[in-house]
Design a protein around this motif. Structure first.
Motif, PDB file in Angstrom:
ATOM      1  N   ARG A  37       0.786  -1.232   0.000  1.00 11.71           N
ATOM      2  CA  ARG A  37       0.000   0.000   0.000  1.00 11.71           C
ATOM      3  C   ARG A  37       0.816   1.279   0.000  1.00 11.71           C
ATOM      4  O   ARG A  37       0.323   2.315  -0.405  1.00 11.71           O
ATOM      5  N   ASP A  38       2.060   1.239   0.399  1.00  8.63           N
ATOM      6  CA  ASP A  38       2.900   2.431   0.373  1.00  8.63           C
ATOM      7  C   ASP A  38       3.726   2.532  -0.911  1.00  8.63           C
ATOM      8  O   ASP A  38       4.477   3.488  -1.096  1.00  8.63           O
ATOM      9  N   HIS A  39       3.574   1.557  -1.783  1.00  8.07           N
ATOM     10  CA  HIS A  39       4.293   1.574  -3.056  1.00  8.07           C
ATOM     11  C   HIS A  39       3.674   2.628  -3.982  1.00  8.07           C
ATOM     12  O   HIS A  39       2.463   2.804  -4.002  1.00  8.07           O
ATOM     13  N   PRO A  46      -2.433   7.235  -1.178  1.00  7.38           N
ATOM     14  CA  PRO A  46      -2.354   7.245   0.288  1.00  7.38           C
ATOM     15  C   PRO A  46      -3.444   8.097   0.947  1.00  7.38           C
ATOM     16  O   PRO A  46      -4.003   7.711   1.971  1.00  7.38           O
TER      17      PRO A  46
END
Length: 113
Positions: A37-39, A46
Motif C-alpha cells: 500500500r505504500d508503493h 495514500p
C-alpha cells in the motif's frame, strides 16, 4: 419495465451479480496487495486510503453499504487490505449494490408511462 424483452428483476439480478463480482476482484486485490500500500504504483492513493480507513474506524463494516456510491471502490479495496471476513463483505456489498439497482428500476418504472 422491460428492456429488449427482459424483466426488471432479471436486469437487476444481472447488473447486481456483475457489479458484486467486480467488487470481489477489487477486494481480492486489496487483500493480496495490501502489503504494498505504500508503493507508488498501488492503485489507491495514500490520501484516499487514509480517508477510507478513517471511514472504517468511524463506521465499521457498515461503511460497505456505501460501496455503490462514487468512491465506493476505495472502501471495497480497504476492506480487502483490512481483511474484512469475506462472507460479511459479500453480504454487505451485495445488499448495497442490489439495493441501488432495485431503486433505479423502481424509479425508472414509475417514470415510464
Amino acid at each position: 419495465m422491460q428492456v429488449a424483452g427482459w424483466s426488471a428483476a432479471t436486469l437487476v439480478a444481472v447488473a447486481s451479480v456483475g457489479n458484486v463480482l467486480g467488487s470481489c476482484v477489487t477486494y481480492a486485490m486489496g487483500r493480496g496487495l495490501g502489503h504494498l500500500r505504500d508503493h507508488p504504483r498501488f492503485p489507491v492513493r495514500p490520501a484516499q486510503m487514509a480517508r477510507a480507513e478513517d471511514w472504517f474506524r468511524r463506521w465499521g463494516l457498515w461503511s460497505l453499504l456505501l460501496a455503490w456510491a462514487p468512491g465506493g471502490d476505495v472502501l471495497v479495496a480497504v476492506a480487502g487490505v483490512l481483511r474484512v471476513p469475506f462472507p460479511v463483505f459479500l453480504l454487505l456489498v451485495a445488499v448495497a449494490k442490489t439495493g441501488r439497482y432495485a431503486v433505479l428500476a423502481l424509479v425508472t418504472a414509475a417514470a415510464m408511462p
